[in-house]
Motif scaffolding. Structure first.
Motif, PDB file in Angstrom:
ATOM      1  N   LEU A  21      -1.346 -11.922   0.532  1.00  0.00           N
ATOM      2  CA  LEU A  21      -1.966 -10.699   0.011  1.00  0.00           C
ATOM      3  C   LEU A  21      -1.084  -9.461   0.205  1.00  0.00           C
ATOM      4  O   LEU A  21      -1.237  -8.481  -0.530  1.00  0.00           O
ATOM      5  N   VAL A  22      -0.198  -9.493   1.203  1.00  0.00           N
ATOM      6  CA  VAL A  22       0.695  -8.338   1.416  1.00  0.00           C
ATOM      7  C   VAL A  22       2.143  -8.814   1.609  1.00  0.00           C
ATOM      8  O   VAL A  22       2.381  -9.973   1.962  1.00  0.00           O
ATOM      9  N   THR A  23       3.067  -7.872   1.348  1.00  0.00           N
ATOM     10  CA  THR A  23       4.467  -8.156   1.678  1.00  0.00           C
ATOM     11  C   THR A  23       4.888  -7.155   2.743  1.00  0.00           C
ATOM     12  O   THR A  23       4.555  -5.965   2.654  1.00  0.00           O
ATOM     13  N   ILE A  24       5.633  -7.647   3.715  1.00  0.00           N
ATOM     14  CA  ILE A  24       6.095  -6.788   4.808  1.00  0.00           C
ATOM     15  C   ILE A  24       7.614  -6.713   4.731  1.00  0.00           C
ATOM     16  O   ILE A  24       8.295  -7.752   4.708  1.00  0.00           O
ATOM     17  N   THR A  25       8.124  -5.472   4.659  1.00  0.00           N
ATOM     18  CA  THR A  25       9.571  -5.287   4.581  1.00  0.00           C
ATOM     19  C   THR A  25      10.024  -4.521   5.819  1.00  0.00           C
ATOM     20  O   THR A  25       9.500  -3.441   6.093  1.00  0.00           O
ATOM     21  N   LYS A  26      10.996  -5.080   6.516  1.00  0.00           N
ATOM     22  CA  LYS A  26      11.516  -4.394   7.707  1.00  0.00           C
ATOM     23  C   LYS A  26      12.879  -3.791   7.380  1.00  0.00           C
ATOM     24  O   LYS A  26      13.720  -4.450   6.791  1.00  0.00           O
ATOM     25  N   SER A  27      13.034  -2.518   7.757  1.00  0.00           N
ATOM     26  CA  SER A  27      14.312  -1.848   7.482  1.00  0.00           C
ATOM     27  C   SER A  27      14.567  -0.806   8.565  1.00  0.00           C
ATOM     28  O   SER A  27      13.812  -0.725   9.550  1.00  0.00           O
ATOM     29  N   PHE A  28      15.606  -0.002   8.381  1.00  0.00           N
ATOM     30  CA  PHE A  28      15.906   1.074   9.325  1.00  0.00           C
ATOM     31  C   PHE A  28      15.900   2.407   8.598  1.00  0.00           C
ATOM     32  O   PHE A  28      16.442   2.529   7.501  1.00  0.00           O
ATOM     33  N   LYS A  29      15.234   3.421   9.204  1.00  0.00           N
ATOM     34  CA  LYS A  29      15.310   4.791   8.690  1.00  0.00           C
ATOM     35  C   LYS A  29      16.227   5.512   9.642  1.00  0.00           C
ATOM     36  O   LYS A  29      15.803   5.937  10.720  1.00  0.00           O
ATOM     37  N   GLY A  30      17.496   5.636   9.267  1.00  0.00           N
ATOM     38  CA  GLY A  30      18.484   6.130  10.224  1.00  0.00           C
ATOM     39  C   GLY A  30      18.668   5.064  11.292  1.00  0.00           C
ATOM     40  O   GLY A  30      19.032   3.929  10.974  1.00  0.00           O
ATOM     41  N   LYS A  31      18.316   5.416  12.556  1.00  0.00           N
ATOM     42  CA  LYS A  31      18.428   4.411  13.615  1.00  0.00           C
ATOM     43  C   LYS A  31      17.069   3.867  14.035  1.00  0.00           C
ATOM     44  O   LYS A  31      16.958   3.098  14.983  1.00  0.00           O
ATOM     45  N   VAL A  32      16.021   4.340  13.352  1.00  0.00           N
ATOM     46  CA  VAL A  32      14.661   3.958  13.739  1.00  0.00           C
ATOM     47  C   VAL A  32      14.174   2.796  12.870  1.00  0.00           C
ATOM     48  O   VAL A  32      14.226   2.879  11.632  1.00  0.00           O
ATOM     49  N   PRO A  33      13.691   1.704  13.486  1.00  0.00           N
ATOM     50  CA  PRO A  33      13.169   0.598  12.673  1.00  0.00           C
ATOM     51  C   PRO A  33      11.901   1.012  11.937  1.00  0.00           C
ATOM     52  O   PRO A  33      11.086   1.768  12.477  1.00  0.00           O
ATOM     53  N   ASN A  34      11.767   0.539  10.714  1.00  0.00           N
ATOM     54  CA  ASN A  34      10.618   0.919   9.888  1.00  0.00           C
ATOM     55  C   ASN A  34      10.027  -0.316   9.232  1.00  0.00           C
ATOM     56  O   ASN A  34      10.741  -1.094   8.618  1.00  0.00           O
ATOM     57  N   THR A  35       8.704  -0.483   9.391  1.00  0.00           N
ATOM     58  CA  THR A  35       8.031  -1.613   8.757  1.00  0.00           C
ATOM     59  C   THR A  35       7.175  -1.093   7.614  1.00  0.00           C
ATOM     60  O   THR A  35       6.294  -0.265   7.848  1.00  0.00           O
ATOM     61  N   ASN A  36       7.472  -1.545   6.427  1.00  0.00           N
ATOM     62  CA  ASN A  36       6.754  -1.078   5.244  1.00  0.00           C
ATOM     63  C   ASN A  36       5.884  -2.205   4.691  1.00  0.00           C
ATOM     64  O   ASN A  36       6.343  -3.345   4.592  1.00  0.00           O
ATOM     65  N   ILE A  37       4.656  -1.859   4.342  1.00  0.00           N
ATOM     66  CA  ILE A  37       3.718  -2.884   3.881  1.00  0.00           C
ATOM     67  C   ILE A  37       3.192  -2.505   2.496  1.00  0.00           C
ATOM     68  O   ILE A  37       2.857  -1.341   2.268  1.00  0.00           O
ATOM     69  N   SER A  38       3.145  -3.482   1.607  1.00  0.00           N
ATOM     70  CA  SER A  38       2.541  -3.216   0.294  1.00  0.00           C
ATOM     71  C   SER A  38       1.739  -4.425  -0.156  1.00  0.00           C
ATOM     72  O   SER A  38       1.955  -5.541   0.334  1.00  0.00           O
ATOM     73  N   LEU A  39       0.820  -4.198  -1.078  1.00  0.00           N
ATOM     74  CA  LEU A  39       0.004  -5.290  -1.596  1.00  0.00           C
ATOM     75  C   LEU A  39       0.806  -6.105  -2.602  1.00  0.00           C
ATOM     76  O   LEU A  39       1.585  -5.536  -3.369  1.00  0.00           O
ATOM     77  N   THR A  40       0.623  -7.382  -2.603  1.00  0.00           N
ATOM     78  CA  THR A  40       1.208  -8.210  -3.665  1.00  0.00           C
ATOM     79  C   THR A  40       0.268  -8.102  -4.869  1.00  0.00           C
ATOM     80  O   THR A  40      -0.880  -7.657  -4.707  1.00  0.00           O
ATOM     81  N   PRO A  41       0.701  -8.493  -6.070  1.00  0.00           N
ATOM     82  CA  PRO A  41      -0.232  -8.442  -7.215  1.00  0.00           C
ATOM     83  C   PRO A  41      -1.515  -9.222  -6.936  1.00  0.00           C
ATOM     84  O   PRO A  41      -2.609  -8.774  -7.286  1.00  0.00           O
ATOM     85  N   SER A  42      -1.395 -10.379  -6.247  1.00  0.00           N
ATOM     86  CA  SER A  42      -2.629 -11.147  -5.981  1.00  0.00           C
ATOM     87  C   SER A  42      -3.473 -10.436  -4.920  1.00  0.00           C
ATOM     88  O   SER A  42      -4.711 -10.533  -4.949  1.00  0.00           O
ATOM     89  N   GLY A  43      -2.838  -9.703  -3.998  1.00  0.00           N
ATOM     90  CA  GLY A  43      -3.572  -8.921  -3.005  1.00  0.00           C
ATOM     91  C   GLY A  43      -4.359  -7.807  -3.667  1.00  0.00           C
ATOM     92  O   GLY A  43      -5.518  -7.556  -3.336  1.00  0.00           O
ATOM     93  N   ARG A  44      -3.700  -7.137  -4.631  1.00  0.00           N
ATOM     94  CA  ARG A  44      -4.361  -6.041  -5.354  1.00  0.00           C
ATOM     95  C   ARG A  44      -5.559  -6.591  -6.140  1.00  0.00           C
ATOM     96  O   ARG A  44      -6.621  -5.988  -6.191  1.00  0.00           O
ATOM     97  N   ASP A  45      -5.355  -7.753  -6.718  1.00  0.00           N
ATOM     98  CA  ASP A  45      -6.413  -8.387  -7.493  1.00  0.00           C
ATOM     99  C   ASP A  45      -7.560  -8.820  -6.568  1.00  0.00           C
ATOM    100  O   ASP A  45      -8.733  -8.618  -6.892  1.00  0.00           O
TER     101      ASP A  45
END
Lengths: 113, 188
Positions: free
Chosen positions: A62-86
């Protein structure tokens, strides 16, 4: 025989209907994506609790989790998948139908002895 | 269910609720309103306006970072971005101003439009942002100035005060709403 609206409640998808996960999915439905801190602040869950629920939602597709860095700070971004939105759209529609059915519902009269 | 509606509203309008970002923008208008109380015809130069509005926009950048650090970030849906809202509102104001010039009306159409839009905002989501109702009421009072016999100078000073005061009330009100909702919520 037609089931009473309260009995229909038991058939709701538990992955979506859990209060914390329903709040997470509702928040994500209102935006393109949100980071971990935003969801924790908005919904009022501890980091561990939120992480656990997100894991379940991710495994359910239902969701996708993307891990990245904002500068030197780790950032976890979450969004709904199309089936999650549905799924959340269908769930809200179903809850609304159940609410209307519950309002119109009256118990069947008891048989006379 | 109401709680979830509020959750949806905050996630949908998170950028708009970052009220303190508007606060620096209120300063030039409040300064101008005070300045206009000087000798007749006194108003601030366009260079001053340009510089102070530029500074206000620049000041909103660190404030946005503060919100990001404190409450996190959420990317608004494409049709809910602040830039699009600003564009639509500006287009409506320009159209109404143009209509007013073509067919003069007893009330200022742009101010009436702003009052209605603010009242709608104040009534949304169970009056979550009720402070906008006060700003809408101030706009209605402003509309009553010409019938009360206020001259153009008084109207100009009051207009600047209304914009500056309205921005300050919106800024502090939205910030308080966001802070309350983001720090007091607990899901069962």
């Amino acid at each position: 025989m037609k089931r009473a609206p309260f009995e229909e409640l038991s058939s709701l998808d538990r992955l979506v209907h859990d209060p914390a996960r329903l709040a997470i999915l509702t928040a994500l439905a209102a935006c393109r994506s949100a980071d971990f801190l935003f969801l924790a602040s908005l919904i009022g869950l501890t980091k561990g609790n939120l992480s656990g629920h997100l894991g379940k939602l991710e495994r359910g597709g239902l969701v996708t989790i993307t891990k990245s860095f904002k500068g030197k700070v780790p950032n976890t971004n979450i969004s709904l998948t199309p089936s999650g939105r549905d799924a959340i759209r269908r769930h809200w529609k179903r809850l609304e139908t159940l609410r209307q059915a519950a309002e119109a519902w009256s118990p069947a009269p008891k048989p006379a002895h | 269910m109401d709680d979830l509606r509020q959750t949806y509203y905050v996630a949908e309008h998170y950028r708009h609720l970052q009220g303190l970002r508007l606060l620096p923008m209120s300063v030039p208008f409040l300064v101008s309103a005070i300045w206009r109380h000087g000798p007749p015809g006194s108003s601030l130069s366009s260079v001053w306006w340009g510089m102070s509005l530029g500074l206000a926009i620049a000041a909103s950048i660190p404030i946005r970072r503060y919100y990001s650090r404190r409450f996190g970030d959420a990317a608004a849906l494409r049709w809910r971005t602040g830039a699009l809202t600003l564009l639509v509102v500006t287009a409506c104001l320009v159209c109404l101003g143009w209509m007013q010039e073509l067919r003069p009306a007893p009330v200022s159409l742009p101010v009436a439009f702003v009052a209605i839009a603010l009242a709608k905002l104040g009534l949304a989501a169970n009056r979550l942002r009720a402070h906008y109702l006060w700003i809408a009421a101030a706009c209605v009072l402003f509309e009553a100035l010409p019938p009360l016999g206020a001259n153009a100078e008084v109207r100009a000073a009051t207009f600047d005060g209304l914009v500056g005061g309205g921005l300050a009330v919106a800024a502090i009100g939205d910030h308080r709403v966001l802070r309350r909702l983001m720090t007091n919520r607990r899901v069962a």
